[in-house]
Structure formats: structure tokens, C-alpha cells
Design a protein around this motif. Structure first.
Motif, PDB file in Angstrom:
ATOM      1  N   LEU A  81      -4.941  -4.053   9.576  1.00 26.65           N
ATOM      2  CA  LEU A  81      -5.302  -2.690   9.218  1.00 26.65           C
ATOM      3  C   LEU A  81      -5.393  -1.832  10.464  1.00 26.65           C
ATOM      4  O   LEU A  81      -5.909  -2.250  11.497  1.00 26.65           O
ATOM      5  N   THR A  82      -4.876  -0.624  10.366  1.00 32.50           N
ATOM      6  CA  THR A  82      -4.986   0.340  11.447  1.00 32.50           C
ATOM      7  C   THR A  82      -6.025   1.396  11.080  1.00 32.50           C
ATOM      8  O   THR A  82      -6.565   1.398   9.967  1.00 32.50           O
ATOM      9  N   THR A  83      -6.298   2.285  12.019  1.00 31.93           N
ATOM     10  CA  THR A  83      -7.275   3.340  11.736  1.00 31.93           C
ATOM     11  C   THR A  83      -6.813   4.252  10.603  1.00 31.93           C
ATOM     12  O   THR A  83      -7.622   4.722   9.806  1.00 31.93           O
ATOM     13  N   THR A  84      -5.491   4.493  10.524  1.00 29.08           N
ATOM     14  CA  THR A  84      -4.987   5.348   9.450  1.00 29.08           C
ATOM     15  C   THR A  84      -5.083   4.670   8.089  1.00 29.08           C
ATOM     16  O   THR A  84      -5.122   5.348   7.064  1.00 29.08           O
ATOM     17  N   SER A  85      -5.133   3.327   8.062  1.00 26.19           N
ATOM     18  CA  SER A  85      -5.211   2.618   6.791  1.00 26.19           C
ATOM     19  C   SER A  85      -6.557   2.799   6.115  1.00 26.19           C
ATOM     20  O   SER A  85      -6.659   2.704   4.886  1.00 26.19           O
ATOM     21  N   VAL A  86      -7.598   3.029   6.897  1.00 28.45           N
ATOM     22  CA  VAL A  86      -8.946   3.160   6.333  1.00 28.45           C
ATOM     23  C   VAL A  86      -9.454   4.591   6.354  1.00 28.45           C
ATOM     24  O   VAL A  86     -10.554   4.858   5.899  1.00 28.45           O
ATOM     25  N   LYS A  87      -8.663   5.510   6.888  1.00 29.13           N
ATOM     26  CA  LYS A  87      -9.078   6.914   6.892  1.00 29.13           C
ATOM     27  C   LYS A  87      -9.059   7.477   5.477  1.00 29.13           C
ATOM     28  O   LYS A  87      -8.211   7.110   4.660  1.00 29.13           O
ATOM     29  N   PRO A  88      -9.955   8.421   5.163  1.00 27.48           N
ATOM     30  CA  PRO A  88      -9.838   9.157   3.899  1.00 27.48           C
ATOM     31  C   PRO A  88      -8.503   9.904   3.855  1.00 27.48           C
ATOM     32  O   PRO A  88      -8.041  10.400   4.892  1.00 27.48           O
ATOM     33  N   ARG A 127      -0.359   9.153   0.107  1.00 32.05           N
ATOM     34  CA  ARG A 127      -1.816   9.240   0.044  1.00 32.05           C
ATOM     35  C   ARG A 127      -2.292  10.662   0.309  1.00 32.05           C
ATOM     36  O   ARG A 127      -3.168  11.189  -0.393  1.00 32.05           O
ATOM     37  N   PRO A 173       0.829  -1.220   0.000  1.00 34.35           N
ATOM     38  CA  PRO A 173       0.000   0.000   0.000  1.00 34.35           C
ATOM     39  C   PRO A 173       0.855   1.258   0.000  1.00 34.35           C
ATOM     40  O   PRO A 173       1.973   1.278   0.518  1.00 34.35           O
TER      41      PRO A 173
END
Length: 363
Positions: A226-233, A83, A77
Motif C-alpha cells: 500500500l502507498t500513501t495514495t492507496s489510503v488517502k480519502p 476514486r 482496486p
């Protein structure tokens, strides 16, 4: 001109891995050139600036190719920095061009200073440095006004693309009309292929090996979770400013290089410029907000700014009275050692450059 550019882009796609290796090798060479011949530092910095500009163009081209292929899926990723900066560049064209112009100035500012040192007086050279700092401050304020967040350095996406995962290219190029899609899918990378080695036969009487402990399993799985930052916009990876204190801290941080260059223009012999910019550093640091553990990108930016405080050992009176004598003594001791003598010679070649040029150690 368009056809030549298209041929170059096609050549880049076919040899992107080799070109990346060549860029890295030449960039290493630029550290060894100073002191080898007359105006070697100018040749070294010209080569370094050219490589940085070419790398920025190559990164833009590769990102365009990846974005135009809906089937592309990276094996690893993209980093949080890529990102975030890519999302802002895609959202606002002003951010994209301000960030690119800021990086262009950062790549070429030392080369410009070297040219001014050879053509104009010392006073005019510092005037040119102040002009560059004013332009950089304006561009950083533009980025701050657009994002309303901590300015991330560098403000453009970094190269996070594995060359082996790029779609194959024959004669097509992003500047030409797209050709027909490839007849076969890209080959599976070697490290993902099954080696197809059969498992050894075990008789029922053989006692199976003891299972691994739960700690080993957790250590293996946690980095892949997955962490919270991995799924954040992407735009939410850095929180927007919520108080005047946040704005004041960032404004002070942006103005540091301009204040330092302006004070050096009027007083290059005393330690007042260094004291003033150090005071601004610590004021900005004390006013900035504390990022929570989940704000990984913001915390990494704050950590980078804290590490940059070490550069003050190479600036002003700290460099002249403390760091320079120690480094010179260390290099002189190295010169009598067979292997470390090369390292000592390299240090001795770089010491005069730190004395003569502002942008080698400028904030």
C-alpha cells in the motif's frame, strides 16, 4: 418504456463481457471507415459518438449495480482517477451533471461540426464552434469552482470493473424492484482457484534449491504494498488550490480552446492563432505548481497535458508547412510496399480530414 429499459439492462448484465468486446471492435472499425465511400467520415464519427454515449450509459449502469451491492469487492482496486471522480460525483450532483454534459459535448462535437459543414457556411460553422467552446468553458469553470482543484480529464469515472466479478443477475434490473438474493455465492475466478497439484516428494538427502535473492522478493512485494495514495480519502487525491497563481494557471488552461477558436474565426490564414494559443499553453505550464511525488493523480494529469503539446504538430501553420508534407511523403513511400501500403492508404485518407475539420486536432 420502463419495461424495455429493464430488459435491456438485464441483457447487459448477462452479456457485459461480450458487449465490451463488441464496443472495442466497433471503435477500431471507426478508424478504418474514412475514405471508403462517400461521407464515410460522417458515418464513422456517428458510429464513434454513438459508441461513446452508449459506453457512458453502460459505465453508469455498472457503477450503480456495484454501488447497490454491499458485498462487492473488486479483485483489483479502483484507479486513483476513478476514486477521485466518483467521490466528487457522489458528493455533488452539480459536478456529476456538469461532467456528464461536458463529456457528451466532447463525444459529439466533431459530429456536430460535420453536420454544420454540410448545412451552413464556413462563417456560421465557426460561430457554432465558438458556441460549443463557450459552453465547454462554462462547464469546466463550474467543475473548477466546485472542486477548487486541477480539473482532471476525463471528469467522469472510467470503466474499472471486471465483468467476471459482477454479481449474477437473472430477471432483476436496477430499474425494477430488487429480486431475492442469489442462493449461492459467485463462482471463484479461475485464476484464484487452487490447482491442487501435490508437491513433489523430496528425500532428506536432496539439497534444497537455493533461496531467491532479497532483490527478487522486494521486486515482487513492492508493487503489492500500500502507498500513501492507496489510503488517502478520494477527495484528497488532488490538493486544493492555495495561491492565486494556481487559479490563474488553471483559468488560462481552460480558456485556450475558446481563444484559439475565436482567433481562427477572424483570421484563419496567418499563424497568429497558433502563436497565441501556444503562448497560453506555456504561460499556464510555467505558473502551475509542482506536484510532489505522492500526488500521483495530479502528476499524471500534468504529464497528459505535456503529451498533448504534440498535437500542435497537427495544427495551423505547423501542420501545413512542416508536418503535412512529411506525413504525405511518408504515406506515398508506404504505398509502394506490399504490407505497409494499407497503412499508407489509411494515412492518405485521414490527411484531408485534418485539413477540413477543426475538432480532429482542436485543443
Amino acid at each position: 418504456m420502463t419495461a424495455s429499459l429493464a430488459r435491456y439492462e438485464s441483457f447487459l448484465l448477462k452479456n457485459v463481457s461480450t458487449i465490451s468486446t463488441l464496443e472495442s471492435s466497433l471503435r477500431t472499425l471507426t478508424w478504418l471507415l474514412p475514405g471508403r465511400f462517400k461521407d464515410a467520415e460522417l458515418a464513422s464519427e456517428a458510429l464513434s459518438a454513438s459508441l461513446n454515449m452508449m459506453s457512458m450509459y453502460h459505465d453508469t449502469l455498472l457503477a450503480r449495480i456495484v454501488q447497490s451491492d454491499p458485498k462487492y469487492r473488486p479483485l483489483i482496486p479502483f484507479s486513483l482517477h476513478t476514486r477521485f471522480t466518483k467521490a466528487w460525483a457522489d458528493k455533488d450532483s452539480r459536478y456529476k451533471w456538469a461532467a456528464r454534459l461536458l463529456e457528451t459535448i466532447r463525444f459529439t462535437e466533431l459530429l456536430i461540426e460535420m453536420g454544420m459543414r454540410r448545412k451552413v457556411s464556413a462563417k456560421n460553422r465557426y460561430r457554432g464552434i465558438i458556441i460549443l467552446e463557450v459552453i465547454k468553458a462554462i462547464l469546466r469553470f463550474m467543475l473548477l469552482r466546485i472542486t477548487r482543484r486541477t480539473t482532471i480529464s476525463p471528469p467522469i469515472p472510467e470503466r474499472d470493473i471486471d465483468p467476471t466479478t459482477l454479481p449474477p443477475s437473472t430477471e432483476s434490473s436496477p430499474t425494477l424492484a430488487p429480486s431475492s438474493p442469489p442462493s449461492s455465492l459467485p463462482a471463484t475466478p479461475e485464476h484464484l482457484k487452487n490447482n491442487r497439484v501435490p508437491l513433489p516428494q523430496h528425500s532428506p538427502s536432496v539439497v534444497p534449491p537455493p533461496p531467491r535473492s532479497d532483490v527478487s522478493i522486494q521486486e515482487y512485494l513492492l508493487p503489492k504494498a500500500l502507498t500513501t495514495t492507496s489510503v488517502k480519502p478520494p477527495l484528497s487525491l488532488v490538493r486544493s488550490f492555495s495561491s492565486p497563481q494556481d487559479w490563474i494557471s488553471e483559468v488560462i488552461y481552460i480558456l485556450r480552446p475558446l481563444v484559439y477558436a475565436t482567433m481562427l474565426f477572424s483570421d484563419r490564414r496567418s499563424n497568429r492563432p497558433l502563436i497565441a494559443v501556444l503562448a497560453l499553453e506555456f504561460i499556464s505550464r510555467s505558473l502551475r505548481r509542482n506536484a510532489p511525488p505522492s500526488a500521483s493523480l495530479e502528476r499524471s494529469e500534468h504529464a497528459r497535458r505535456d503529451r498533448d503539446l504534440l498535437w500542435y504538430l497537427l495544427r495551423g501553420t505547423i501542420w501545413q508547412s512542416y508536418t503535412r508534407p512529411k506525413i504525405a511523403s511518408l504515406a506515398e513511400n508506404f504505398s509502394t510496399t506490399p504490407i505497409l501500403g494499407l497503412f499508407g492508404t489509411l494515412i492518405q485518407d485521414w490527411i484531408p480530414l485534418i485539413d477540413e475539420y477543426h475538432y480532429y486536432t482542436a485543443p
